[in-house]
Design an enzyme around this catalytic site. Structure first.
Site, PDB file in Angstrom:
ATOM      1  N   HIS A 183       7.995  39.337 -26.644  1.00 23.45           N
ATOM      2  CA  HIS A 183       7.790  39.116 -28.085  1.00 23.45           C
ATOM      3  C   HIS A 183       6.344  39.409 -28.487  1.00 23.45           C
ATOM      4  CE1 HIS A 183      11.790  37.539 -28.440  1.00 23.45           C
ATOM      5  NE2 HIS A 183      11.564  36.764 -27.397  1.00 23.45           N
TER       6      HIS A 183
ATOM      7  N   GLU B  15      -2.594  25.181 -18.021  1.00 25.11           N
ATOM      8  CA  GLU B  15      -3.686  24.494 -17.333  1.00 25.11           C
ATOM      9  C   GLU B  15      -4.428  25.479 -16.412  1.00 25.11           C
ATOM     10  OE1 GLU B  15      -5.404  21.997 -17.516  1.00 25.11           O
ATOM     11  OE2 GLU B  15      -6.209  21.562 -15.532  1.00 25.11           O
TER      12      GLU B  15
ATOM     13  N   ARG C 260     -22.106  15.070 -17.562  1.00 27.00           N
ATOM     14  CA  ARG C 260     -21.438  15.040 -18.869  1.00 27.00           C
ATOM     15  C   ARG C 260     -21.619  16.340 -19.642  1.00 27.00           C
ATOM     16  NH1 ARG C 260     -21.110   9.385 -20.954  1.00 27.00           N
ATOM     17  NH2 ARG C 260     -21.463  10.182 -23.017  1.00 27.00           N
TER      18      ARG C 260
ATOM     19  N   LYS D  27      -8.395  26.445 -16.708  1.00 22.83           N
ATOM     20  CA  LYS D  27      -9.346  26.337 -15.591  1.00 22.83           C
ATOM     21  C   LYS D  27     -10.123  27.639 -15.442  1.00 22.83           C
ATOM     22  CE  LYS D  27      -9.440  23.009 -15.281  1.00 22.83           C
ATOM     23  NZ  LYS D  27      -8.750  21.840 -15.747  1.00 22.83           N
TER      24      LYS D  27
ATOM     25  N   LYS E 265     -18.466  17.124 -20.106  1.00 18.36           N
ATOM     26  CA  LYS E 265     -17.413  16.402 -19.381  1.00 18.36           C
ATOM     27  C   LYS E 265     -16.705  15.417 -20.294  1.00 18.36           C
ATOM     28  CE  LYS E 265     -15.003  15.125 -15.856  1.00 18.36           C
ATOM     29  NZ  LYS E 265     -13.883  16.024 -15.559  1.00 18.36           N
TER      30      LYS E 265
ATOM     31  N   CYS F 121     -23.814  14.338 -24.980  1.00 17.59           N
ATOM     32  CA  CYS F 121     -25.104  13.650 -24.977  1.00 17.59           C
ATOM     33  C   CYS F 121     -25.080  12.375 -24.138  1.00 17.59           C
ATOM     34  CB  CYS F 121     -25.485  13.260 -26.394  1.00 17.59           C
ATOM     35  SG  CYS F 121     -25.517  14.632 -27.531  1.00 17.59           S
TER      36      CYS F 121
HETATM   37  O1  M6R Z   1     -11.561  12.782 -20.761  1.00 22.53           O
HETATM   38  P1  M6R Z   1     -10.390  13.437 -21.412  1.00 22.53           P
HETATM   39  O2  M6R Z   1      -9.222  13.582 -20.468  1.00 22.53           O
HETATM   40  O3  M6R Z   1      -9.977  12.801 -22.688  1.00 22.53           O
HETATM   41  O4  M6R Z   1     -10.884  14.901 -21.756  1.00 22.53           O
HETATM   42  C1  M6R Z   1     -10.095  15.793 -22.461  1.00 22.53           C
HETATM   43  C2  M6R Z   1     -10.628  17.195 -22.371  1.00 22.53           C
HETATM   44  O5  M6R Z   1     -11.898  17.273 -22.949  1.00 22.53           O
HETATM   45  C3  M6R Z   1     -10.712  17.671 -20.922  1.00 22.53           C
HETATM   46  O6  M6R Z   1      -9.495  17.580 -20.271  1.00 22.53           O
HETATM   47  C4  M6R Z   1     -11.196  19.130 -20.873  1.00 22.53           C
HETATM   48  O7  M6R Z   1     -10.234  19.976 -21.424  1.00 22.53           O
HETATM   49  C5  M6R Z   1     -11.542  19.511 -19.432  1.00 22.53           C
HETATM   50  N1  M6R Z   1     -12.810  20.142 -19.392  1.00 22.53           N
HETATM   51  C6  M6R Z   1     -10.542  20.414 -18.821  1.00 22.53           C
HETATM   52  O8  M6R Z   1     -10.898  20.854 -17.554  1.00 22.53           O
END
Ligand code: M6R
Length: 611
Positions: free
Chosen positions: A507, A484, A27, A488, A606, A2
């Site tokens: 496993h 990671e 965001r 993505k 975001k 928000c």
């Molecule tokens: O702003 P932050 O690094 O604390 O955010 C953590 C996660 O919300 C953030 O890394 C999220 O996993 C991303 N969308 C990954 O691409």
């Protein structure tokens, strides 16, 4: 997540509010709305599901000098016009709210008894009715908000206007970021300074418990006890340059390509001829590093994977390191060893779980707190003893890329500083440090070389477009890189992707392998390469299709079952930072082929400012 914008001015503020909402779009949100006190002193409310552009289309003719606006990311109640903010109480008062009100059920029941009618399923609506109720009892808007927040349990950032007081904008904050932007005979509120770039350079950050009474020419702030307080005036360094797409189709693509510059800037001033310098990390850094006997790192999402890579470095250097997800950490008991440095990692510095974990840690006896963060004006930075900034520049794509690689760079520098104390007197530079420092210097160029693989990666991505699942494999410090990579791919292409430490295949996950399950692997030339090759053979023997990013000298080559893209040899410590880049590009091109909303993937935000 928000976003809040509010304005009070002598001009029509509707364009400012709409522009502010557009600037908060990155965001993540699912609906948006605006409430403006118009010339007839009535509240003009417009709300819509979807993009701010849709809201803008229904705002023709909305004019006024006072208003609040909001982008909503649904928590209580589905994304729908009636759940979008602002919420009003019989069009007397309008409220925008970030956060979650935990006692909304009790308040709702009491308000129903008082005759209030609810038009949404949100937790927010109780706030506006409560303010209205207090005003009906004779309180002015400020006093009504003060009384109301005293009755709320949970987290809130609030913007409030009333048709009965057309010269006042109220802001209140507890657990959800909010600031006041200062203009010339006009003032603003926002949850994030980027909303106000064209209208305010100066701003004040509200602290938890603060309530601000904002008029065109005055800002009064009262703390949780109702005492008038002053908050520092800061100068924002944000500019529009950072939010230009600069010819790229998406912010994510731009940010992937910006990694060479971002890493150069993160290293800038922090490396001596052959060592990592400590002074640039701040005056307190030396003492904090001296006191750190082991470290605990807390983070979420991509930042957690950065921590997970770093754990291999710290332990390789003889420094005990535990890594944990913030949302788990904050709800269990802890035994804290003396001399433990508590480290948080966050791109945004506003992630609620990470903030809450830091809050909790402060009472648990950690020696010091350090945060690794990309946003100077963030809550996490303000709450930490020491901050090491990742100078990645603004990251707008929801899928984190340049923040991740710069976090890794900072973590490696931190590990080197602590290693110096572990293997020597804390001052002497040895050959290993010299070598890593030289490799760090050449990292931007090495990334540039990997970015040159993009055409091959585009060809690789075509094999994923119609797949529903994918498996990512890595070993050692490249296991979190595989995680990671999988994150993505799932975030932006909506393909279900899982990562495994390659040794775990037999496993369980080997049962999944068939020609519909592409297997992505990262294969740098390290001591685990031969083990990894055996794991890849296990996949091949079961008809699996391999997509491998491998060191030129790995001996892995493309054939019918495997597509191998060669990466130039790289130092083992640096390798994870390099090998994540092709995985980012792969996800980007798969998502591009699928036509998803790459920068704003569905359901995601975001900055995750709610629990
Ligand atoms: O702003 P932050 O690094 O604390 O955010 C953590 C996660 O919300 C953030 O890394 C999220 O996993 C991303 N969308 C990954 O691409």
């Amino acid at each position: 997540m928000c976003g809040i914008v509010g304005a009070i001015a002598q001009r029509n503020i509707t364009p400012v509010l709409i522009d502010g909402l557009k600037r908060l779009e990155y965001r993540g949100y699912d609906s948006a709305g605006i409430a403006v006190v118009d010339a007839e002193q009535a509240l003009d409310l417009r709300r819509s599901v979807g993009r701010v552009a849709s809201l803008e289309q229904i705002c023709d003719g909305v004019e006024g000098h006072l208003g609040v606006a909001h982008t909503r990311w649904a928590t209580h109640g589905r994304p729908a016009e009636h759940n979008a903010h602002p919420h009003t109480s019989s069009f007397q008062v309008a409220v925008v709210h970030n956060g979650i009100i935990e006692n909304h059920h009790e308040l709702r029941e009491a308000q129903k008894q008082q005759g209030f009618v609810f038009s949404s399923e949100t937790d927010t609506e109780v706030i506006v009715h409560q303010i209205d109720w207090h005003m009906q009892q004779g309180k002015n808007l400020l006093a009504a908000v003060q009384a109301t927040v005293g009755e709320l349990k949970g987290a809130y950032g609030l913007g409030v206007v009333s048709k009965q007081e057309t010269d006042v904008l109220i802001a209140a904050r507890s657990g959800s970021p909010l600031l006041v932007g200062l203009g010339e005979n006009e003032n603003f509120i926002a949850s994030d300074m980027s909303a106000l770039i064209p209208v305010a350079k100066k701003y004040m950050v509200l602290e938890d418990g603060d309530i601000a009474r904002v008029t065109t020419d005055k800002v009064e702030i009262f703390d949780a006890n109702g005492q008038a307080v002053q908050r520092d005036i800061r100068i924002s360094t944000l500019s529009d340059d950072e939010i230009e797409l600069g010819g790229y189709a998406h912010y994510m693509k731009k940010e992937i390509h910006e990694q060479t510059r971002a890493i150069t800037e993160t290293l800038e001033g922090r490396l001596g001829a052959d060592s990592v310098l400590e002074l640039p990390f701040g005056d307190e850094a030396r003492d904090i590093f001296d006191a750190a006997k082991q470290i605990k790192i807390i983070a979420c999402g991509t930042s957690f994977y950065a921590a997970s890579v770093a754990r291999y470095w710290f332990e390789e250097f003889g420094i005990r390191c535990d890594v944990e997800i913030a949302s788990e950490y904050r709800y269990r008991k802890h035994v804290v060893d003396p001399g433990t440095l508590f480290v948080t990692i966050s791109q945004s510095g506003e992630t609620l779980d990470t903030m809450a974990a830091l809050d909790m840690a402060k009472g648990l006896g950690y020696t010091n707190t350090l945060c690794i963060c990309n946003v100077a004006e963030s809550s996490l930075v303000r709450a930490s003893d020491l901050t090491i900034f990742t100078h990645a520049g603004r990251e707008i794509g929801v899928a984190s890329t340049k923040a991740f690689t710069t976090q890794l760079v900072v973590l490696l520098m931190l590990a080197i500083c602590l290693r110096r104390r572990r293997v020597g007197d804390g001052q002497t530079i040895d050959d290993m440090e010299r070598e890593i420092v030289q490799e760090l210097r050449s990292l931007p160029q090495q990334i540039e070389n990997v970015l040159d693989l993009e055409n091959d990666i585009i060809a690789m991505a075509k094999h994923f477009t119609h797949k529903h699942h994918a498996l990512f494999l890595g070993r050692g410090a490249h296991f979190p890189i595989a995680m990671e990579g999988a994150l993505k791919l799932k975030e932006i292409s909506y393909i279900h992707a899982e990562a495994y430490a390659a040794g775990e295949l037999k496993h369980g996950p080997l049962a999944l392998i068939d020609e519909d399950m592409p297997v992505v692997a990262v294969a740098p030339n390290n001591e685990l390469l031969e083990k990894l090759k055996s794991n890849l053979e296990e996949v091949r023997a079961r008809g699996g299709k391999l997509f491998v990013f491998a060191d030129q000298h790995s001996g892995l080559t493309s054939d019918e079952e495997a597509m191998v893209l060669e990466v130039a040899p790289v130092n083992n410590y640096i390798a994870p930072i390099l090998y994540v880049v092709p995985l980012q590009l792969l996800s980007y091109h798969v998502a591009l082929n699928k036509g998803t909303d790459i920068d704003k993937p569905r359901n995601l935000a975001k900055s995750v400012t709610v629990e």
